[in-house]
Write an enzyme that holds these catalytic residues in place. Sequence first.
Site, PDB file in Angstrom:
ATOM      1  CE  LYS A  41     -25.201 -42.227  15.105  1.00  0.00           C
ATOM      2  NZ  LYS A  41     -25.504 -40.881  14.212  1.00  0.00           N
ATOM      3  CB  SER A 116     -28.830 -38.700  15.310  1.00  0.00           C
ATOM      4  OG  SER A 116     -27.863 -39.367  14.691  1.00  0.00           O
ATOM      5  CB  SER A 140     -25.810 -36.879  13.623  1.00  0.00           C
ATOM      6  OG  SER A 140     -27.205 -36.872  13.347  1.00  0.00           O
TER       7      SER A 140
END
Lengths: 436, 93
Positions: A41, A116, A140
Amino acid sequence: MSASHSPLEVARVSESSIFITEERIVGEDEGQLAGKTVAVKDNISTKNVRTTCGSAMLERYVPPYDATAIKRLKEAGATIVGKTNMDEFGMGSTTETSAFGPAPNPAAEGHVPGGSSGGSAAAVAAGEADLALGSDTGGSIRNPAAFCGVVGIKPTYGLVSRYGLVAYANSLEQIGPFASSVEDAAALLDVIAGPDERDGTSRKEGADSDYASAADGDIDGLSIGVPTELVEGADDGVRETFWDAISKLESQGASYHEVSLPSIEYGVAAYYVLAMSEASSNLARFDGVRYGPATESDGNWNEAFAEVREQGFGPEVKRRILLGTYALSAGYHEKYYGKAQDARAWVKRDFDDALSEADVLASPTMPVPPFELGESLDDPLKMYLSDANTVPVNLANLPAISVPAGKTEKLPVGLQLIGPVFGEETIIRAASAVEE
Amino acid sequence: MSEQQSVSPEEVRHVASLARVDLDEGEVEAFTEQFVEILEAFETLDEVPEIEDSEGLENVMREDEVREGLSQEEALENAPESAEGYFKGPSVS
């Protein structure tokens, strides 16, 4: 005030992309993850590889150091294949707030991958990487795992070092793994878990973990609590898939009983007040001086500061900074932040009580199947409310896993299993039985 | 639920100035409308009783020893402007 503005033009990779930056970082020759590829990420710092947090503000930010989780990946022999798309600074549930455009859902075309950490889940679902790292502040990791039909783990607060994770809401977030199987996700957690002197909130647990071997599917005698509040509000198709998964676990020797968590209805409000308050403080560092785009402003410090932040932040980030500033401002602090802290303590207590009479708690990870692209973007409150099943876990500092439970109308549904503090082995064992 | 929270465009502008984020008129309008709805959802916290957090947290300390950190060059490499080893920012007043 400028009459009109456009967000800084960032270089979009394409209309829809899993990665923001595709660059290989090769680790040691040998180790537990030798031969494995990992997508990371883009809010986890990688030395000499840009780390944008999905924001125009950090479009050109290149960290001079590695996050502890990255250092451990390299030492374990992993090859990092790129930095994945994400909601800007982790603020979103669909990956659509990214300044770099949305990410695809390889398991459900035309739908969001969740967020996310949407790019990380999508990378695993599409086979672009064997494994991935995400971060989970209020769901997330679990949300995109559920939406993309992969496994995701949100560790107990303090199990994984946050050193090098660009902060959104420090008291809530953890780095955690994605994989296509529970065992592989557990093996990645083994690599990143354990204390770190660079993170004062990391704990001694996890130093010599062997979570991977807990994925043995042996759940004979497992007691499952089902919080009614987390099931009642879900879509019909999601509920059906959830109960099918519970039946499957029963047939392998587990039993279930219903439990009630009265504090849960305040979970979303408490979470957003706390997360936005922490965000308003954390994101004050983006001032266009130490990092961030140069400005043309000829105003004083405050004017230049406000201008670069208008240009560098997208609407969801501005919304959360403003609401957090409001919640912490004089006259409102006790009303919002103070009450949210009370609600957090209450949620913790409710979970402790429920887990004193059950080994794990089970719920649908998301109350709905993946949204269609664009569906929730104009209605922030609707997006916040969809986090109802994931945010209470962060408030209570507990570990939770999302494992694919099946599909409703061809769309993936995730089963969330929640354990006691540092009960990673229990949730991993239970989740591995869902795969049987 | 307590009395309805109302939010004015002036309040949104005020909070934006506290947070040092410029907004254009369209944003002020959209946020004014959205904040009413979001703050109303936050109002439900009024019903939460006072709860004492029973978690025993301990402070974590370490020896204050000199150790290797970022070099000055590394610390400055992401700054849009620097001069003579310093960050260069706009004038303070």
